[in-house]
Write a protein that holds these residues in place. Structure first.
Motif, PDB file in Angstrom:
ATOM      1  N   MET A  87       0.829  -1.502   0.265  1.00  4.65           N
ATOM      2  CA  MET A  87       0.042   0.141   0.271  1.00  4.65           C
ATOM      3  C   MET A  87       0.711   1.193  -0.245  1.00  4.65           C
ATOM      4  O   MET A  87       2.351   0.892   0.385  1.00  4.65           O
ATOM      5  CB  MET A  87      -0.853   0.298   1.043  1.00  4.65           C
ATOM      6  CG  MET A  87      -2.657  -0.951   0.951  1.00  4.65           C
ATOM      7  SD  MET A  87      -3.454  -0.291   2.474  1.00  4.65           S
ATOM      8  CE  MET A  87      -4.772  -1.074   2.077  1.00  4.65           C
ATOM      9  N   THR A  88       0.372   1.993  -0.401  1.00  4.99           N
ATOM     10  CA  THR A  88       1.318   3.818  -0.596  1.00  4.99           C
ATOM     11  C   THR A  88       1.002   4.296   1.386  1.00  4.99           C
ATOM     12  O   THR A  88       0.130   3.962   1.638  1.00  4.99           O
ATOM     13  CB  THR A  88       0.554   4.700  -1.390  1.00  4.99           C
ATOM     14  OG1 THR A  88      -0.620   5.241  -1.369  1.00  4.99           O
ATOM     15  CG2 THR A  88       0.931   3.998  -3.117  1.00  4.99           C
ATOM     16  N   GLU A  91      -2.879   5.638   0.730  1.00  7.00           N
ATOM     17  CA  GLU A  91      -3.411   4.288   1.291  1.00  7.00           C
ATOM     18  C   GLU A  91      -4.188   4.078   2.094  1.00  7.00           C
ATOM     19  O   GLU A  91      -4.684   3.519   2.479  1.00  7.00           O
ATOM     20  CB  GLU A  91      -3.269   3.266  -0.408  1.00  7.00           C
ATOM     21  CG  GLU A  91      -3.788   4.185  -1.409  1.00  7.00           C
ATOM     22  CD  GLU A  91      -2.636   2.898  -1.919  1.00  7.00           C
ATOM     23  OE1 GLU A  91      -3.079   3.209  -4.138  1.00  7.00           O
ATOM     24  OE2 GLU A  91      -1.995   2.131  -2.412  1.00  7.00           O
ATOM     25  N   LEU A  92      -3.222   3.726   2.827  1.00 12.82           N
ATOM     26  CA  LEU A  92      -3.147   2.890   4.500  1.00 12.82           C
ATOM     27  C   LEU A  92      -3.928   3.876   5.194  1.00 12.82           C
ATOM     28  O   LEU A  92      -4.614   3.659   6.292  1.00 12.82           O
ATOM     29  CB  LEU A  92      -1.545   2.898   5.352  1.00 12.82           C
ATOM     30  CG  LEU A  92      -2.346   2.334   6.323  1.00 12.82           C
ATOM     31  CD1 LEU A  92      -1.808   0.865   5.877  1.00 12.82           C
ATOM     32  CD2 LEU A  92      -0.831   2.737   7.754  1.00 12.82           C
ATOM     33  N   PHE A  95      -7.564   3.811   4.101  1.00 17.51           N
ATOM     34  CA  PHE A  95      -8.436   2.502   4.443  1.00 17.51           C
ATOM     35  C   PHE A  95      -8.268   2.941   5.788  1.00 17.51           C
ATOM     36  O   PHE A  95      -9.359   2.342   6.422  1.00 17.51           O
ATOM     37  CB  PHE A  95      -7.046   1.394   4.500  1.00 17.51           C
ATOM     38  CG  PHE A  95      -7.435  -0.184   4.753  1.00 17.51           C
ATOM     39  CD1 PHE A  95      -8.573  -0.789   4.210  1.00 17.51           C
ATOM     40  CD2 PHE A  95      -6.349  -0.794   5.504  1.00 17.51           C
ATOM     41  CE1 PHE A  95      -8.985  -1.970   5.165  1.00 17.51           C
ATOM     42  CE2 PHE A  95      -7.089  -2.266   6.460  1.00 17.51           C
ATOM     43  CZ  PHE A  95      -8.242  -2.802   5.704  1.00 17.51           C
ATOM     44  N   LEU A  96      -7.719   2.633   6.496  1.00 17.91           N
ATOM     45  CA  LEU A  96      -8.056   2.417   8.341  1.00 17.91           C
ATOM     46  C   LEU A  96      -9.006   3.886   9.017  1.00 17.91           C
ATOM     47  O   LEU A  96      -9.993   3.221   9.931  1.00 17.91           O
ATOM     48  CB  LEU A  96      -6.372   2.597   9.233  1.00 17.91           C
ATOM     49  CG  LEU A  96      -5.301   1.842   9.188  1.00 17.91           C
ATOM     50  CD1 LEU A  96      -4.393   1.660   9.544  1.00 17.91           C
ATOM     51  CD2 LEU A  96      -5.980  -0.027   9.233  1.00 17.91           C
TER      52      LEU A  96
END
Lengths: 299, 261
Positions: A87-88, A91-92, A95-96
């Motif tokens: 992931m970048t 993106e992380l 996501f979280l």
């Protein structure tokens, strides 16, 4: 007001008591350090606080109430955050953040601020796999703060970093300290000394001390003599005297001597130095450092 | 169910970044092509390999299009395909447990159920895409080299066969939840699946309850247009087991102490 209150917390694995009846409080805005040698139970306490391990006894209260779902209250950074290397950084966080129910718009805003704060704005579109240890740790801070938690809990946030990464991290922690309540665990006393308002000293599952840095120094600090001379290990054992000397701690090129009474201890030590004809380079009376106190407490 | 869509999006991203979206269908396409081609060109292949010893005469059986499709499923998909499914899925839960991402996800607002469902749907979708691609390619080649097989039969057979694949995926997911090493996951899953598969050769009444027997149903559907007797029982048992496996995964993981980092 106390954000976190822990009463009679216990954890047993079978017969083994990992955490023995621990209680402490954390006030809003405090920066607390959980200090202890490896295996003292720091990570176990943290796991219970974040709700992934069930306590065998006692209670954990957030703002005076029990919560089965503690998640909105807490931001958590583990000891070795690995994340998904494919992931970048951005993106992380997305996501979280989405899993913490932040809507897309405020998430964008928040992400921008946090990436700026932790100094990852330029690297946000790079894969996490290419990040250095320090960058991963800073990304870890960003993900822990993304949902604006009331309490940030970090497990050994700086222990694994190189001196440069550590310095960066300490600076970052100082800057977020102003508007966040933080609890972090460490076995590096210097970090605790530098950052925290309050320290909790833990050993073998027991809380030995909790209070401010000032309090621990005031109530536990003792004077010690430091004697420096070549070939420490030859003469250090000759300073043993049950009536006067409490402990001898040879480290490197000097010896730390704790005596029962300063006045008579000083005379005896000087006599001894003369009779042994030690070519001393230094003879000094100092106050113990936090490290000395800590080592004395956990032994 | 908002968390589920976030988790599914992540699965999709992961599958595309790790090229699973590419190599899974490619492997099954290859498996789908190889049976029709090798059956069709068997005489030439024998010739090229040096031919038969003098005096030996073999009569190659007349192969029908349906036979080719049936052996695609039993010989290719159920062997190499099964291996690929298990190997491809063996680390899906284990790696999240190991690197602490599962803890991360669960210290957010997502529940364990959502996490497992996300994994399951994600992997099931990848397998569905791959198996369907392989099957359709096999159908295409068979229709071209042999004779036309009605698409409806292929699709019906595929649907039944896919239920067995879903069983493989769910079993691997369960093992991933129970065990802590992906090699262990692969070994146990393969052992169970191959055992069930071998047991289909034994015949007898037990087959009705054997998920691997779904392959035979699927083959029969493609050959004759209808399933073997007791198809509903086999399908129901398989679906029931799938649900039980999912519940067991959830039950076990919710009681297990997860590593914090």
């Amino acid at each position: 007001m106390s954000i976190l209150q822990v009463n009679h917390l216990q954890k047993k694995y079978g017969e083994q008591e990992i955490i023995k009846d621990i209680g402490f409080q954390i006030q809003q805005g405090e920066f607390s350090a959980l200090l202890g040698p490896n295996g003292a139970g720091k990570t176990t306490i943290i796991k219970m606080l974040i709700g992934i391990t069930k306590p065998s006894g006692g209670q954990i209260l957030f703002q005076g109430e029990r919560h089965d779902r503690k998640r909105p209250f807490i931001g958590y950074l583990p000891q070795h955050p690995t994340f998904y290397s494919w992931m970048t950084g951005k993106e992380l966080l997305t996501f979280l953040g989405r899993l913490s129910d932040i809507d897309q718009e405020s998430l964008e805003q928040r992400m921008h601020e946090l990436l700026e704060l932790v100094g990852l704005s330029k690297a946000k579109n790079k894969r996490i796999g290419t990040y250095s240890g320090g960058m991963k740790q800073r990304l870890g801070i960003a993900q822990a703060l993304i949902h604006q938690p009331k309490l940030l809990i970090m497990d050994e946030p700086v222990s694994a970093l190189d001196p440069l990464g550590r310095r960066d991290m300490l600076e970052l922690l100082k800057s977020i300290k102003q508007n966040t309540t933080i609890l972090f665990s460490t076995h590096i006393l210097h970090d605790a000394e530098e950052l925290s308002d309050k320290i909790l000293i833990l050993n073998q599952g027991e809380l030995l001390f909790s209070g401010t840095l000032h309090q621990v120094l005031e109530s536990h600090q003792q004077p010690i003599f430091i004697i420096q001379a070549p070939r420490v290990h030859e003469w250090a054992p000759k300073l043993v005297n049950e009536n006067i000397v409490e402990s001898i701690d040879p480290t490197g090129c000097f010896v730390k001597v704790r005596v029962k009474d300063i006045a008579s201890g000083r005379i005896w030590l000087l006599d001894r130095i003369r009779s042994l004809q030690l070519p001393i380079q230094k003879f000094e009376l100092v106050q113990e450092s936090l490290e000395d106190i800590f080592i004395r407490m956990v032994r | 169910m908002n968390h589920l869509s976030v988790l599914l999006k992540k699965e999709w991203l992961e599958a595309s970044r790790s090229y699973k979206l590419l190599w899974f269908p490619v492997v099954f396409m290859f498996l789908g092509i190889i049976q029709p081609l090798s059956s069709y060109y068997l005489p030439q292949i024998l010739e090229l390999a040096g031919g038969l010893p003098e005096g030996v005469n073999i009569a190659l059986p007349q192969i029908t299009a349906e036979d080719v499709l049936a052996s695609t499923v039993t010989n290719q998909f159920d062997q190499l395909g099964l291996l690929v499914i298990v190997i491809g899925m063996m680390s899906i839960v284990v790696s999240d447990k190991d690197n602490g991402m599962l803890t991360f996800i669960l210290t957010r607002n997502a529940s364990l159920g959502e996490y497992l469902l996300g994994k399951w749907i994600g992997q099931a979708a990848i397998v569905a895409g791959a198996v369907a691609t392989g099957m359709l390619i096999a159908g295409l080649y068979t229709s071209y080299l042999y004779s036309f097989v009605p698409l409806s039969r292929i699709v019906a057979g595929l649907g039944v066969y896919y239920t067995w694949c879903l069983f493989m995926v769910t079993l691997t997911l369960l093992m991933g939840s129970l065990l802590s090493r992906s090699s262990g996951v692969a070994v146990v899953s393969l052992f169970v699946l191959i055992f069930l598969k071998v047991a289909t050769a034994l015949g007898s009444g037990f087959q009705i309850m054997n998920p691997a027997h779904l392959t035979n149903h699927a083959v029969h559907i493609m050959i004759s247009g209808s399933a073997l007797p007791h198809f509903m029982t086999t399908a129901a048992v398989t679906l029931l087991l799938i649900v039980v496996f999912l519940i067991l995964s959830h039950f076990y993981l919710s009681r297990k102490e997860l590593p914090a980092s």
